[in-house]
Design a protein around this motif. Sequence first.
Motif, PDB file in Angstrom:
ATOM      1  N   LEU A   1     -36.783  -0.963   9.006  1.00 51.35           N
ATOM      2  CA  LEU A   1     -36.386  -0.829   7.605  1.00 51.35           C
ATOM      3  C   LEU A   1     -37.084   0.339   6.915  1.00 51.35           C
ATOM      4  CD1 LEU A   1     -36.302  -4.569   6.470  1.00 51.35           C
ATOM      5  CD2 LEU A   1     -34.356  -3.077   6.928  1.00 51.35           C
TER       6      LEU A   1
ATOM      7  N   TYR B   1     -36.221   4.179   9.550  1.00 57.06           N
ATOM      8  CA  TYR B   1     -34.894   4.647   9.933  1.00 57.06           C
ATOM      9  C   TYR B   1     -33.895   4.449   8.797  1.00 57.06           C
ATOM     10  CZ  TYR B   1     -36.984   4.352  14.569  1.00 57.06           C
ATOM     11  OH  TYR B   1     -37.823   4.506  15.641  1.00 57.06           O
ATOM     12  N   ARG B   2     -32.877   5.273   8.816  1.00 57.51           N
ATOM     13  CA  ARG B   2     -31.761   5.148   7.906  1.00 57.51           C
ATOM     14  C   ARG B   2     -30.514   4.825   8.708  1.00 57.51           C
ATOM     15  NH1 ARG B   2     -32.437  10.376   3.803  1.00 57.51           N
ATOM     16  NH2 ARG B   2     -34.512   9.806   2.975  1.00 57.51           N
TER      17      ARG B   2
ATOM     18  N   LYS C   1     -28.252  -0.717   5.581  1.00 56.21           N
ATOM     19  CA  LYS C   1     -29.695  -0.963   5.559  1.00 56.21           C
ATOM     20  C   LYS C   1     -30.088  -1.883   4.405  1.00 56.21           C
ATOM     21  CE  LYS C   1     -34.121   1.457   5.088  1.00 56.21           C
ATOM     22  NZ  LYS C   1     -34.790   2.789   5.017  1.00 56.21           N
TER      23      LYS C   1
ATOM     24  N   ASP D   1     -31.956  -5.460   4.583  1.00 56.67           N
ATOM     25  CA  ASP D   1     -33.184  -5.663   3.822  1.00 56.67           C
ATOM     26  C   ASP D   1     -33.083  -6.905   2.938  1.00 56.67           C
ATOM     27  OD1 ASP D   1     -35.790  -4.930   3.036  1.00 56.67           O
ATOM     28  OD2 ASP D   1     -35.023  -3.989   1.229  1.00 56.67           O
TER      29      ASP D   1
END
Length: 276
Positions: A86, A89-90, A94, A98
């Motif tokens: 989380l 990285y993208r 996402k 989260d």
Amino acid sequence: MSIAIPRRRVIPGFGLTMGFTLLYLGLVFLIPVGAFLLYTTTMSWEQFWNAVTHRQVVASYKLSFGASLIGATINLVFGALVAWVLVRYRFPGKRIVDALVDLPFALPTAVAGIALVTLYATTGWVGQYLEIFGIRVAYTQLGVVVALTYIGLPFVVRTVQPVLEDLEAELEEASASLGADRLTTVRRVILPALLPALLTGYALAFARALGEYGSVVFISGNLPFRTEITPLLIVARAEQYDYHGAAAIGTVMLVAAFLMLLLINGLQWWTSRRHG
């Protein structure tokens, strides 16, 4: 002779806020726990010992503490990985991932228990395929571990995530530029910075799992000497008007949880001191 002049604080009101803090902690925590422990002292030592060493109670201790430790350990590993993904990285969705991490916080534990039974029963979406390989989750000790792992994951993720966000990626790049491989970078750069947060998340996940009731009673089956957890026995003793027995078992759980948290906090303080 010099006279010490009290140092004025930039933001006043320390005495008032400290008073409210102590009052709140006293009403919410200290007074209830103190009254609970005081009620336990009304028992004789023989009554207390017989209540906490009954075979059924000892079996529940083993399951509750063992499953809580296993669940917290699993969350320690995978919670750190989730937090790493989380933060570092993208990827599409996402924010949804989260938000899903906090689902065990918002979902009532009874609803979580029913959902886990629906999923892992022998006729469930996942359980029917596990049954082919002889793996049963619902109404077994494995089901207890699954439930405790589910409710403890957010504690590790939300504890480690802010520390990872403050940990600059340039440190990893500098370590790599100096010739360190990935394993050395993780062991010498990343892990020392994350260790206090990991221990805190582990302690919180363990403490939460130790007192979990709602989600476990649905998936465990509550079989005496096999899948019966200690919180369920406390409720059962109270429903039978055996308040002394419930208080005795609760005192053992309270002392054990306090000692475990004290140990984890001691390790956290030692690692913070050692790594600066």
